[in-house]
Design an enzyme around this catalytic site. Sequence first.
Site, short mmCIF file in Angstrom:
data_model
loop_
_atom_site.label_atom_id
_atom_site.label_comp_id
_atom_site.label_asym_id
_atom_site.label_seq_id
_atom_site.Cartn_x
_atom_site.Cartn_y
_atom_site.Cartn_z
N TYR A 1 -21.45 18.83 -4.10
CA TYR A 1 -21.59 19.18 -2.60
C TYR A 1 -20.29 19.40 -1.99
CZ TYR A 1 -25.31 15.12 -2.88
OH TYR A 1 -25.98 14.43 -3.37
N ARG B 1 -19.19 18.47 1.16
CA ARG B 1 -19.99 17.92 2.92
C ARG B 1 -19.34 17.43 3.33
NH1 ARG B 1 -25.76 14.89 0.56
NH2 ARG B 1 -26.11 14.54 2.43
N ILE C 1 -30.41 7.66 -3.84
CA ILE C 1 -28.70 6.91 -4.50
C ILE C 1 -28.07 8.25 -4.70
CG2 ILE C 1 -27.28 5.20 -5.89
CD1 ILE C 1 -29.51 2.99 -5.48
N ARG C 2 -27.43 8.44 -4.10
CA ARG C 2 -26.45 9.35 -4.98
C ARG C 2 -25.14 8.99 -5.46
NH1 ARG C 2 -30.93 11.19 -5.08
NH2 ARG C 2 -31.84 13.12 -3.56
N LEU D 1 -41.61 8.10 -10.95
CA LEU D 1 -41.63 8.15 -12.50
C LEU D 1 -41.45 10.31 -12.75
CD1 LEU D 1 -44.15 5.13 -13.92
CD2 LEU D 1 -41.62 4.66 -13.34
N ALA E 1 -38.15 17.57 -5.23
CA ALA E 1 -39.64 17.08 -5.62
C ALA E 1 -39.97 15.82 -5.73
CB ALA E 1 -39.40 17.22 -7.18
N GLY E 2 -39.19 14.95 -5.30
CA GLY E 2 -38.90 13.64 -4.57
C GLY E 2 -39.23 13.21 -3.24
N ASP E 3 -38.67 14.13 -2.57
CA ASP E 3 -39.21 13.48 -0.61
C ASP E 3 -40.54 14.60 -0.57
OD1 ASP E 3 -36.10 13.46 -0.56
OD2 ASP E 3 -35.93 15.59 -0.82
N ASP F 1 -35.94 23.56 -2.52
CA ASP F 1 -36.86 22.17 -1.81
C ASP F 1 -37.78 22.37 -0.93
OD1 ASP F 1 -34.64 20.95 -2.88
OD2 ASP F 1 -33.86 19.76 -1.22
O1 KDG Z 1 -33.17 15.56 -2.76
C1 KDG Z 1 -33.29 16.29 -2.38
C2 KDG Z 1 -31.76 16.13 -2.00
O2 KDG Z 1 -30.89 15.82 -2.71
C3 KDG Z 1 -31.29 17.82 -1.48
O3 KDG Z 1 -31.45 18.42 -1.22
C4 KDG Z 1 -29.67 17.21 -1.19
O4 KDG Z 1 -29.68 16.19 0.48
C5 KDG Z 1 -29.45 16.31 -0.25
C6 KDG Z 1 -28.27 15.28 -1.37
O5 KDG Z 1 -28.08 14.62 -0.15
O6 KDG Z 1 -28.31 14.94 -1.89
#
Ligand code: KDG
Length: 320
Positions: free
Chosen positions: A106, A108, A169-170, A228, A257-259, A295
């Site tokens: 990132y 950001r 969670i990131r 999963l 993919a998850g979104d 994405d």
């Molecule tokens: O779910 C995909 C996102 O992780 C990616 O587009 C970047 O939004 C994002 C993030 O905050 O990780």
Amino acid sequence: MLDAVTIGEVMVQFNPVTAGPLRHVTYFEKHAAGAEANFAVGMSRMGFQAGIITRVGEDEFGRYIIGVLRGEGVDTSRVKTDKEAPTGIYFIQRHYPIPGKSSVLYYRRGSAASKTKVDDVDADYVRSAKLLHLTGITPALSESCKEACLRALEIAVESKVTVSIDTNIRLKLWSGEEARETLTPMLRKADIIFTEPQDAEILLGEKEPEKIAKTLLSMGAKTAVVKLGEEGALACTTEETVRRPAFKVPVEDVIGAGDAFAAGFVSSMMRGLNLEDALEIGNAAGALVVTVRGDIENIPSFDDVRKFLASQRRETVAMR
Ligand code: KDG
């Protein structure tokens, strides 16, 4: 009237044309992405009206993002342009160090979207939607973003707007402890929860999919969905538990993919489909996204999903 509203940062994603370590990459493609925007585009492609609350910078990347969202039919009337801060960007690294996986870097911090605040949350706009979709990313961006999410959640709950939350969670944005402290009370107010075992371990101390889903139901959710990855997904209500395997497809880039899965699932529920079909459509949407870079590019429409499932000889009840 909106079908879905969401709050979250839309960034410019730089995706390497070649796989491998970024130090050796020469060419990057420009894409617009961000978990909540991906969801909004997914809903729109599936035929539902979605809107997003966010900020972009007064810069070329901000203009690009607004253009992409509008082009996809997402309502951008609540996207503010911030003169003081830039549009966030991030880079993807593909198939390195683990083949088949991608990671994100990132750039950001201090972005326009991170300045989103409570005043940006128009109560009537949220009330006009059938569903509010939040993820664990936006509250991690800044204190003001967290407050904006909590305000939107409060409005939705008071106005009986369905709430879906994807834990997302990131750990590059906050610690597990911070995520747990903020997200646990939010999850108690959600109707539909999407999570995955790594997130659930942080939030609930639980890794086993069925136990995760049951715990989320006991916290008040009506539907709990555990993603999963290559193994598909599991969905649980108080009446039933359904599991569907993933589709095997060539992987270009797994990010997003998850979104797409969440949009496929939520839009299917809105169509009145059963849990099994919603999972199948979510899995199909996720599978299609990973076959290309970016994405949003390959998030499917309902017709795309129909064709894909037919190619896999797995028509859903609704599509027969
Ligand atoms: O779910 C995909 C996102 O992780 C990616 O587009 C970047 O939004 C994002 C993030 O905050 O990780």
